[in-house]
Design a protein around this motif. Structure first.
Motif, PDB file in Angstrom:
ATOM      1  N   ALA A  14       0.817  -1.221   0.000  1.00 55.91           N
ATOM      2  CA  ALA A  14       0.000   0.000   0.000  1.00 55.91           C
ATOM      3  C   ALA A  14       0.850   1.270   0.000  1.00 55.91           C
ATOM      4  O   ALA A  14       0.308   2.367   0.063  1.00 55.91           O
ATOM      5  CB  ALA A  14      -0.930  -0.005   1.209  1.00 55.91           C
ATOM      6  N   GLY A  15       2.171   1.128  -0.023  1.00 60.52           N
ATOM      7  CA  GLY A  15       3.030   2.299  -0.125  1.00 60.52           C
ATOM      8  C   GLY A  15       3.870   2.600   1.100  1.00 60.52           C
ATOM      9  O   GLY A  15       4.561   3.611   1.133  1.00 60.52           O
ATOM     10  N   ALA A  16       3.825   1.752   2.108  1.00 56.71           N
ATOM     11  CA  ALA A  16       4.666   1.962   3.289  1.00 56.71           C
ATOM     12  C   ALA A  16       6.130   1.694   2.936  1.00 56.71           C
ATOM     13  O   ALA A  16       6.427   1.000   1.969  1.00 56.71           O
ATOM     14  CB  ALA A  16       4.224   1.044   4.419  1.00 56.71           C
ATOM     15  N   VAL A  17       7.028   2.249   3.730  1.00 54.48           N
ATOM     16  CA  VAL A  17       8.472   2.092   3.507  1.00 54.48           C
ATOM     17  C   VAL A  17       9.070   1.398   4.724  1.00 54.48           C
ATOM     18  O   VAL A  17       8.746   1.736   5.863  1.00 54.48           O
ATOM     19  CB  VAL A  17       9.137   3.468   3.303  1.00 54.48           C
ATOM     20  N   PRO A  20      15.873   0.170   7.413  1.00 52.27           N
ATOM     21  CA  PRO A  20      16.677  -0.669   8.315  1.00 52.27           C
ATOM     22  C   PRO A  20      17.171   0.107   9.525  1.00 52.27           C
ATOM     23  O   PRO A  20      17.334   1.331   9.481  1.00 52.27           O
ATOM     24  CB  PRO A  20      17.841  -1.111   7.439  1.00 52.27           C
ATOM     25  N   GLY A  21      17.398  -0.628  10.601  1.00 55.82           N
ATOM     26  CA  GLY A  21      17.960  -0.052  11.807  1.00 55.82           C
ATOM     27  C   GLY A  21      18.887  -1.066  12.447  1.00 55.82           C
ATOM     28  O   GLY A  21      19.065  -2.163  11.934  1.00 55.82           O
ATOM     29  N   ARG A  22      19.475  -0.720  13.568  1.00 54.68           N
ATOM     30  CA  ARG A  22      20.405  -1.636  14.223  1.00 54.68           C
ATOM     31  C   ARG A  22      19.679  -2.808  14.883  1.00 54.68           C
ATOM     32  O   ARG A  22      20.004  -3.958  14.649  1.00 54.68           O
ATOM     33  CB  ARG A  22      21.221  -0.894  15.255  1.00 54.68           C
ATOM     34  N   LYS A  23      18.708  -2.501  15.726  1.00 53.12           N
ATOM     35  CA  LYS A  23      17.973  -3.550  16.422  1.00 53.12           C
ATOM     36  C   LYS A  23      16.581  -3.750  15.851  1.00 53.12           C
ATOM     37  O   LYS A  23      16.034  -4.837  15.905  1.00 53.12           O
ATOM     38  CB  LYS A  23      17.856  -3.228  17.913  1.00 53.12           C
ATOM     39  N   HIS A  24      16.008  -2.678  15.348  1.00 61.22           N
ATOM     40  CA  HIS A  24      14.661  -2.735  14.802  1.00 61.22           C
ATOM     41  C   HIS A  24      14.619  -2.029  13.464  1.00 61.22           C
ATOM     42  O   HIS A  24      15.260  -1.003  13.276  1.00 61.22           O
ATOM     43  CB  HIS A  24      13.659  -2.039  15.732  1.00 61.22           C
ATOM     44  N   ASN A  25      13.842  -2.600  12.550  1.00 55.48           N
ATOM     45  CA  ASN A  25      13.522  -1.894  11.328  1.00 55.48           C
ATOM     46  C   ASN A  25      12.390  -0.935  11.653  1.00 55.48           C
ATOM     47  O   ASN A  25      11.691  -1.103  12.648  1.00 55.48           O
ATOM     48  CB  ASN A  25      13.091  -2.866  10.239  1.00 55.48           C
ATOM     49  N   VAL A  26      12.173   0.057  10.812  1.00 49.78           N
ATOM     50  CA  VAL A  26      11.110   1.026  11.031  1.00 49.78           C
ATOM     51  C   VAL A  26      10.176   0.986   9.829  1.00 49.78           C
ATOM     52  O   VAL A  26      10.613   1.138   8.687  1.00 49.78           O
ATOM     53  CB  VAL A  26      11.672   2.452  11.215  1.00 49.78           C
ATOM     54  N   LEU A  27       8.906   0.758  10.099  1.00 47.32           N
ATOM     55  CA  LEU A  27       7.886   0.776   9.063  1.00 47.32           C
ATOM     56  C   LEU A  27       7.228   2.145   9.094  1.00 47.32           C
ATOM     57  O   LEU A  27       6.685   2.559  10.120  1.00 47.32           O
ATOM     58  CB  LEU A  27       6.843  -0.320   9.307  1.00 47.32           C
ATOM     59  N   ILE A  28       7.289   2.851   7.961  1.00 45.18           N
ATOM     60  CA  ILE A  28       6.721   4.188   7.860  1.00 45.18           C
ATOM     61  C   ILE A  28       5.548   4.126   6.897  1.00 45.18           C
ATOM     62  O   ILE A  28       5.717   3.811   5.718  1.00 45.18           O
ATOM     63  CB  ILE A  28       7.761   5.210   7.374  1.00 45.18           C
ATOM     64  N   LEU A  29       4.354   4.411   7.400  1.00 45.08           N
ATOM     65  CA  LEU A  29       3.149   4.394   6.583  1.00 45.08           C
ATOM     66  C   LEU A  29       3.082   5.648   5.734  1.00 45.08           C
ATOM     67  O   LEU A  29       3.741   6.654   6.041  1.00 45.08           O
ATOM     68  CB  LEU A  29       1.913   4.284   7.474  1.00 45.08           C
ATOM     69  N   PRO A  30       2.294   5.629   4.644  1.00 43.28           N
ATOM     70  CA  PRO A  30       2.227   6.799   3.765  1.00 43.28           C
ATOM     71  C   PRO A  30       1.837   8.095   4.479  1.00 43.28           C
ATOM     72  O   PRO A  30       2.265   9.165   4.093  1.00 43.28           O
ATOM     73  CB  PRO A  30       1.163   6.399   2.735  1.00 43.28           C
ATOM     74  N   GLY A  31       1.060   8.029   5.543  1.00 41.03           N
ATOM     75  CA  GLY A  31       0.660   9.234   6.263  1.00 41.03           C
ATOM     76  C   GLY A  31       1.716   9.764   7.210  1.00 41.03           C
ATOM     77  O   GLY A  31       1.519  10.771   7.875  1.00 41.03           O
ATOM     78  N   ARG A  33       2.973   7.990   9.822  1.00 41.85           N
ATOM     79  CA  ARG A  33       2.990   7.226  11.068  1.00 41.85           C
ATOM     80  C   ARG A  33       4.075   6.167  10.972  1.00 41.85           C
ATOM     81  O   ARG A  33       4.353   5.639   9.901  1.00 41.85           O
ATOM     82  CB  ARG A  33       1.630   6.562  11.310  1.00 41.85           C
ATOM     83  N   ARG A  34       4.711   5.833  12.092  1.00 40.50           N
ATOM     84  CA  ARG A  34       5.811   4.859  12.069  1.00 40.50           C
ATOM     85  C   ARG A  34       5.750   3.954  13.277  1.00 40.50           C
ATOM     86  O   ARG A  34       5.202   4.300  14.316  1.00 40.50           O
ATOM     87  CB  ARG A  34       7.150   5.558  11.991  1.00 40.50           C
ATOM     88  N   THR A  35       6.342   2.777  13.122  1.00 40.25           N
ATOM     89  CA  THR A  35       6.462   1.821  14.219  1.00 40.25           C
ATOM     90  C   THR A  35       7.710   0.978  14.012  1.00 40.25           C
ATOM     91  O   THR A  35       8.168   0.782  12.888  1.00 40.25           O
ATOM     92  CB  THR A  35       5.212   0.919  14.324  1.00 40.25           C
ATOM     93  N   GLY A  36       8.257   0.487  15.107  1.00 42.94           N
ATOM     94  CA  GLY A  36       9.428  -0.374  15.052  1.00 42.94           C
ATOM     95  C   GLY A  36       9.030  -1.808  14.767  1.00 42.94           C
ATOM     96  O   GLY A  36       8.039  -2.313  15.287  1.00 42.94           O
ATOM     97  N   ILE A  37       9.821  -2.461  13.931  1.00 41.56           N
ATOM     98  CA  ILE A  37       9.603  -3.860  13.587  1.00 41.56           C
ATOM     99  C   ILE A  37      10.834  -4.626  14.080  1.00 41.56           C
ATOM    100  O   ILE A  37      11.938  -4.402  13.580  1.00 41.56           O
ATOM    101  CB  ILE A  37       9.456  -4.061  12.058  1.00 41.56           C
ATOM    102  N   PRO A  38      10.682  -5.523  15.061  1.00 45.20           N
ATOM    103  CA  PRO A  38      11.858  -6.226  15.585  1.00 45.20           C
ATOM    104  C   PRO A  38      12.470  -7.155  14.541  1.00 45.20           C
ATOM    105  O   PRO A  38      11.757  -7.802  13.784  1.00 45.20           O
ATOM    106  CB  PRO A  38      11.306  -7.010  16.771  1.00 45.20           C
ATOM    107  N   LYS A  39      13.795  -7.190  14.502  1.00 41.68           N
ATOM    108  CA  LYS A  39      14.484  -8.090  13.574  1.00 41.68           C
ATOM    109  C   LYS A  39      14.457  -9.527  14.084  1.00 41.68           C
ATOM    110  O   LYS A  39      14.267 -10.459  13.312  1.00 41.68           O
ATOM    111  CB  LYS A  39      15.929  -7.645  13.377  1.00 41.68           C
ATOM    112  N   THR A  40      14.677  -9.691  15.370  1.00 46.93           N
ATOM    113  CA  THR A  40      14.642 -11.027  15.969  1.00 46.93           C
ATOM    114  C   THR A  40      13.796 -10.963  17.239  1.00 46.93           C
ATOM    115  O   THR A  40      14.312 -10.730  18.323  1.00 46.93           O
ATOM    116  CB  THR A  40      16.058 -11.523  16.312  1.00 46.93           C
TER     117      THR A  40
END
Length: 62
Positions: A14-17, A20-31, A33-40
């Motif tokens: 849907a267009g989110a980005v 990458p990060g050190r411990k968590h990736n970051v999901l950024i929505l088109p509007g 808004r963002r949230t951390g996505i754990p790698k492990t």
């Protein structure tokens, strides 16, 4: 990790980005808004918590 990919795939389509990060990736929505996505994720509730967080973000974005 496959489950996390399955959870975020519709948001990426849907267009989110995903940045990458050190411990968590970051999901950024088109509007913006963002949230951390754990790698492990080590917590057994991580998938449930991520699913709930994504639903909350999507609800506030519209």
């Amino acid at each position: 990790m496959k489950e996390i990919t399955r959870l975020i795939a519709p948001y990426l389509a849907a267009g989110a980005v995903l940045r990458p990060g050190r411990k968590h990736n970051v999901l950024i929505l088109p509007g913006g808004r963002r949230t951390g996505i754990p790698k492990t994720p080590s917590d057994w509730r991580a998938l449930h918590n991520l699913s709930a967080q994504l639903k909350r973000l999507a609800a506030t974005a519209t």
